[in-house]
Write an enzyme that holds these catalytic residues in place. Structure first.
Site, short mmCIF file in Angstrom:
data_model
loop_
_atom_site.label_atom_id
_atom_site.label_comp_id
_atom_site.label_asym_id
_atom_site.label_seq_id
_atom_site.Cartn_x
_atom_site.Cartn_y
_atom_site.Cartn_z
N ASN A 1 0.81 -1.21 0.00
CA ASN A 1 0.00 0.00 0.00
C ASN A 1 0.84 1.27 0.00
OD1 ASN A 1 -2.59 -1.03 -0.15
ND2 ASN A 1 -2.91 -1.12 2.04
N GLY A 2 1.88 1.30 0.87
CA GLY A 2 2.74 2.48 0.94
C GLY A 2 3.49 2.72 -0.36
N ASP B 1 0.58 -10.07 3.68
CA ASP B 1 -0.60 -10.12 4.55
C ASP B 1 -1.91 -10.26 3.79
OD1 ASP B 1 1.09 -9.81 6.70
OD2 ASP B 1 0.68 -7.68 6.98
N ARG C 1 -0.12 -7.28 10.47
CA ARG C 1 -0.10 -6.05 11.26
C ARG C 1 -1.52 -5.54 11.51
NH1 ARG C 1 4.88 -3.63 11.35
NH2 ARG C 1 3.89 -1.65 11.88
N MET D 1 11.66 -16.51 8.38
CA MET D 1 11.78 -17.75 7.61
C MET D 1 10.72 -17.80 6.52
SD MET D 1 12.52 -20.54 10.61
CE MET D 1 12.62 -21.87 9.43
#
Length: 520
Positions: A227-228, A257, A302, A409
């Site tokens: 998004n950023g 995510d 997040r 990992m």
């Protein structure tokens, strides 16, 4: 569909006339795409993209011969559209049904432009100079996307491709000049994890980035990021518009995510779920081999708990799952700790999976934002593990707790076969979109179809797990966990179907008698 597509005209022979078929939305189209010809005089030219005999460029050779027969059915018409939402009617009481801002269900057909090669392009491949950058954190499949963008550019006949090192910082750091990319150089990078070009978070002054793009005469700029990074791509596009630069900006969504709006999924997500499941199974093995074993796994997420939710279902060995979108209490009769105690007393084992963004209201976060604009989180996994050990110590119940954090990992591994394919198609379509002249767009899958989408639409807000969704209900059905909050008082109906005061009732059973016997 009649209101959205004009019909084929048919002659005496009955053959359709494709020239008469045209998409025309009856409302202001939020998925309309900016096009470079909207501001610059750029006539369309016939595409030289080929995939059959004589179509693949050979390293070091001149442009291949064109076979007219190869032109049949390899292009996507620019009028092709994909329906963004496919549930035409949803009952207000149904799970997972979305409503408008007034709380009313209303089906509004929205159409995304189908991705793919176009018969007409707006750049002469021999004159194109392209640049590729990877931003943010690592994600399985980054190298696959880079590789396929380069391959497809060369298939068109582009010979000048630059790889920007270490994200947007590569535009200003003279110690890391751009790398000239070619098929030969990137041929095997898909066999390695990480990013061949390197990544970084943050963005140097916008002017410096656009200055370099202008100085290097870049015509196509590919931004692989979340998004950023997509917000940065839009800002770069706007500056290029002001300077009237002959350049298109194309994003490729990279977020492990899976938190990009509208898209079915993002690359690397399937690989992350597969690897996360292994971590959960390892926690289960450790816990089941110990006396009163407790396994705790922290996964990425997040703001969105998709990896945690899907990995939990995939494993099938989880007792409790905690995600950012669902509140919970730790202590008390209805809290997580009391439920863990019950599991230990009953089964001698408890496995808990948490997303990194879960429970931030229960602990003091670091505060502020990181270089990518994401909130800096407190370490919930370690905090949670400490609270579990403290609780069982006060209860004088011995436990053997194991805490596993497989984040790096998972991020650094080579992607699985499904993501290899997915990344390759995304990379190819990014190039097709650029040659079609579209700018400030990103590439993604909508209802199983690859589409070109306007960046501002997909980054408007992060995609989050809906606690009332079918998938979340499937997840908690898998774990068997309760709601870790004090029960709410259920609203009462004025009268129940029986004519008495009662609790809120579900919708009545369907009226089957209205359906004629023998017909569906």
């Amino acid at each position: 569909m009649v209101g959205f597509f004009s019909c084929f005209r048919r002659g005496s022979s009955g053959a359709s006339n494709p020239q008469a078929f045209h998409f025309s939305p009856p409302f202001n189209d939020p998925f309309a795409l900016p096009h470079i010809s909207d501001r610059l005089i750029m006539p369309a030219i016939e595409s030289n993209y080929r995939t059959k005999s004589g179509g693949n460029s050979i390293e070091g050779s001149a442009s291949p011969k064109v076979d007219a027969n190869d032109m049949r059915r390899i292009y996507v018409h620019d009028d092709d559209r994909v329906l963004v939402k496919i549930v035409h009617f949803g009952h207000p009481s149904s799970v997972g049904i979305e409503y408008d801002e007034n709380g009313n269900w209303q089906f509004r057909p929205l159409w995304a432009r189908r991705a793919g090669p176009r018969a007409w392009i707006y750049f002469n491949p021999e004159q194109v100079k392209a640049a590729i950058v990877t931003c943010g954190g690592l994600c399985p499949g980054l190298n696959d996307v880079i590789r396929q963008v380069v391959f497809t550019l060369e298939t068109y006949g582009v010979n000048h491709i630059l790889g920007i090192q270490y994200g947007f910082k590569g535009f200003v750091d003279k110690n890391y000049p751009p790398i000239k990319l070619s098929r030969k150089l990137v041929k095997t990078i898909n066999m390695e994890g990480g990013s061949f070009l390197g990544v970084s978070r943050g963005c140097p002054p916008l002017k410096d980035i656009v200055d370099r793009l202008e100085e290097w005469n870049i015509n196509m700029f590919y931004v692989i990021g979340g998004n950023g990074s997509h917000a940065g791509a839009t800002a770069i596009y706007e500056q290029c518009e002001k300077r009237k630069m002959k350049m298109v900006v194309v994003g490729i969504p990279k977020t492990i995510d899976n938190d990009i709006e509208i898209l079915d999924k993002t690359f690397g997500f399937d690989t992350a779920v597969e690897e996360a499941q292994r971590a959960i199974n390892a926690a289960y093995t450790e816990a089941s081999s110990a006396y009163n074993g407790v396994g705790i796994v922290k996964l990425m997420g997040r703001q969105s708990g998709y990896i945690t939710m899907y990995a939990t279902i995939a494993s099938g060995q989880v007792d409790i799952v905690l995600i950012p979108e669902v509140t919970f209490t730790m202590g008390g009769k209805h809290g997580v700790l009391e439920y863990m105690k019950q599991k230990i007393e009953l089964n001698g084992i408890c496995v808990v999976v948490v997303a990194e963004g879960a429970g931030q209201d229960l602990l003091e976060g670091v505060g502020g934002l990181d270089a990518s604009g994401n909130p800096i989180l407190g370490d919930f996994g370690k905090w949670f593990t400490g609270k579990v050990k403290e609780f069982f110590a006060t209860q004088k119940i011995p436990i053997d707790a194991k805490y596993i954090d497989p984040t790096y990992m998972i991020r650094a591994r080579v992607c699985n076969s499904g993501d290899h394919i997915f990344c390759s198609i995304l990379g190819q379509n990014a190039v097709h979109g650029a040659f079609a002249g579209y700018t400030n767009i990103t590439i993604g899958v909508v209802n199983t179809h690859y589409c070109f989408l306007p960046i501002p639409i997909v980054i408007k807000k992060p995609r989050m797990v809906d606690p009332n969704s079918v998938m979340y209900h499937r997840c908690v059905t898998s774990t068997g966990q309760p709601d870790f909050n004090a029960p709410l008082r259920v609203p009462q109906l004025a009268t129940s179907p029986a004519g008495k005061q009662g609790s809120l009732q579900p919708h009545p059973p369907p009226s089957r008698g209205s359906i004629p016997r023998g017909r569906l």
